[in-house]
Enzyme design. Structure first.
Site, PDB file in Angstrom:
ATOM      1  N   GLY A  46       0.836  -1.201   0.000  1.00 26.17           N
ATOM      2  CA  GLY A  46       0.000   0.000   0.000  1.00 26.17           C
ATOM      3  C   GLY A  46       0.865   1.242   0.000  1.00 26.17           C
ATOM      4  CD  GLN A  51       3.558   5.691   2.907  1.00 28.59           C
ATOM      5  OE1 GLN A  51       2.574   5.213   2.364  1.00 28.59           O
ATOM      6  NE2 GLN A  51       4.528   4.944   3.389  1.00 28.59           N
ATOM      7  CB  CYS A  91       5.590   1.899   7.507  1.00 29.82           C
ATOM      8  SG  CYS A  91       5.078   3.441   6.726  1.00 29.82           S
ATOM      9  CG  LEU A  92       6.730   1.087   1.393  1.00 29.84           C
ATOM     10  CD1 LEU A  92       6.017   1.494   0.113  1.00 29.84           C
ATOM     11  CD2 LEU A  92       7.843   0.079   1.100  1.00 29.84           C
ATOM     12  CG  HIS A 133      -0.220   1.076   7.453  1.00 35.54           C
ATOM     13  ND1 HIS A 133       0.789   0.621   8.285  1.00 35.54           N
ATOM     14  CD2 HIS A 133       0.407   1.861   6.532  1.00 35.54           C
ATOM     15  CE1 HIS A 133       1.949   1.120   7.880  1.00 35.54           C
ATOM     16  NE2 HIS A 133       1.739   1.876   6.813  1.00 35.54           N
ATOM     17  CD  GLU A 134      -1.183   2.411   3.051  1.00 38.08           C
ATOM     18  OE1 GLU A 134      -0.643   3.530   3.178  1.00 38.08           O
ATOM     19  OE2 GLU A 134      -0.522   1.352   2.993  1.00 38.08           O
ATOM     20  CG  HIS A 137       0.701   6.624   5.903  1.00 39.09           C
ATOM     21  ND1 HIS A 137       1.878   7.039   6.476  1.00 39.09           N
ATOM     22  CD2 HIS A 137       0.878   5.313   5.593  1.00 39.09           C
ATOM     23  CE1 HIS A 137       2.740   6.017   6.511  1.00 39.09           C
ATOM     24  NE2 HIS A 137       2.150   4.960   5.988  1.00 39.09           N
TER      25      HIS A 137
HETATM   26  O1  GNR Z   1       4.188  -2.651   2.401  1.00 38.39           O
HETATM   27  C1  GNR Z   1       3.595  -2.520   3.471  1.00 38.39           C
HETATM   28  N1  GNR Z   1       3.327  -3.604   4.222  1.00 38.39           N
HETATM   29  C2  GNR Z   1       2.497  -3.615   5.320  1.00 38.39           C
HETATM   30  C3  GNR Z   1       2.499  -4.738   6.146  1.00 38.39           C
HETATM   31  C4  GNR Z   1       1.686  -4.789   7.242  1.00 38.39           C
HETATM   32  C5  GNR Z   1       0.826  -3.753   7.514  1.00 38.39           C
HETATM   33  C6  GNR Z   1       0.809  -2.626   6.715  1.00 38.39           C
HETATM   34  C7  GNR Z   1       1.635  -2.554   5.616  1.00 38.39           C
HETATM   35  S1  GNR Z   1       1.588  -1.168   4.591  1.00 38.39           S
HETATM   36  C8  GNR Z   1       3.211  -1.167   3.942  1.00 38.39           C
HETATM   37  C9  GNR Z   1       3.366  -0.106   2.869  1.00 38.39           C
HETATM   38  C10 GNR Z   1       3.200   1.251   3.494  1.00 38.39           C
HETATM   39  O2  GNR Z   1       4.038   1.791   4.163  1.00 38.39           O
HETATM   40  N2  GNR Z   1       2.066   1.837   3.331  1.00 38.39           N
HETATM   41  O3  GNR Z   1       1.817   3.017   3.904  1.00 38.39           O
HETATM   42 NI    NI Z   2       3.024   3.047   5.676  1.00 36.98          NI
END
Ligand code: GNR
Ligand code: NI
Length: 179
Positions: A46, A51, A91-92, A133-134, A137
């Site tokens: 995601g 980001q 998270c990236l 999670h997104e 952000h």
């Molecule tokens: O790539 C991603 N893997 C992930 C694994 C577990 C829970 C959430 C994520 S999201 C993350 C990519 C990212 O940072 N999205 O904002």
């Molecule tokens: Ni993230």
């Protein structure tokens, strides 16, 4: 097509609250396309516009094995959230760090597509976790905010150390390069 740079914790720009998308035009389609490209290249499941330093309410996701089920959520809102899911998140914007976060197990989300059409979708398992999670952000929130102060401090130090080491190897170390 263009890859965008992903901001990394503790960059203060990751704390920006994203504004609603109001124009469903060609520039929006360009951002969406770059977001998918950046997410697939990373690779991640995601990516939120925040980001890549675009502070609009845009999320791209693909949790499929084949990396061929793109999900786009513009101006998303949660209609319902139920159950408990707990799993390791990454998270990236916090590269190489993984830790447990509590989330709802199932969510129903309402969002717009690239043309501005509204739709609703039920999400569960990894997709449900990723949507939450997104959406965090877009509010300037990161998964590390759910961890203890001590863990967050350690994460910061670890990321700083990694960045310092990489800078030392590339930057002034140009003299050490074999050309
Ligand atoms: O790539 C991603 N893997 C992930 C694994 C577990 C829970 C959430 C994520 S999201 C993350 C990519 C990212 O940072 N999205 O904002
Ligand atoms: Ni993230």
């Amino acid at each position: 097509m263009a890859l965008r740079t992903v901001l990394e914790y503790p960059d203060p720009r990751l704390r920006t609250r994203a504004a609603p998308v109001t124009r469903f035009d060609a520039p929006l389609a360009d951002v969406v396309r770059d977001m998918f490209e950046t997410m697939y290249a990373a690779p991640g499941i995601g990516l939120a516009a925040t980001q890549i330093d675009v502070h609009q309410r845009i999320i791209v996701i693909d949790v499929s094995e084949g990396r061929n089920e793109p999900v786009l959520l513009i101006n998303p809102t949660l209609l319902s959230a139920e159950g408990d899911a707990s799993g390791e998140e990454g998270c990236l914007s916090v590269p190489g760090i993984y830790d447990e976060v509590k989330r709802a197990a199932r969510v129903r989300v309402r969002a717009q597509d690239v043309k501005g059409e509204w739709f609703e979708r039920d999400c569960e398992e990894t997709l449900a976790v990723c949507v939450q999670h997104e959406m965090d952000h877009l509010e300037g929130k990161l998964f590390v905010d759910y961890l203890s102060d001590l863990k967050r401090l350690r994460i910061r130090k670890k990321l700083d150390k990694g960045r310092r080491e990489r800078a030392a190897r590339s930057g002034a170390g140009g003299a050490r390069r074999a050309y």
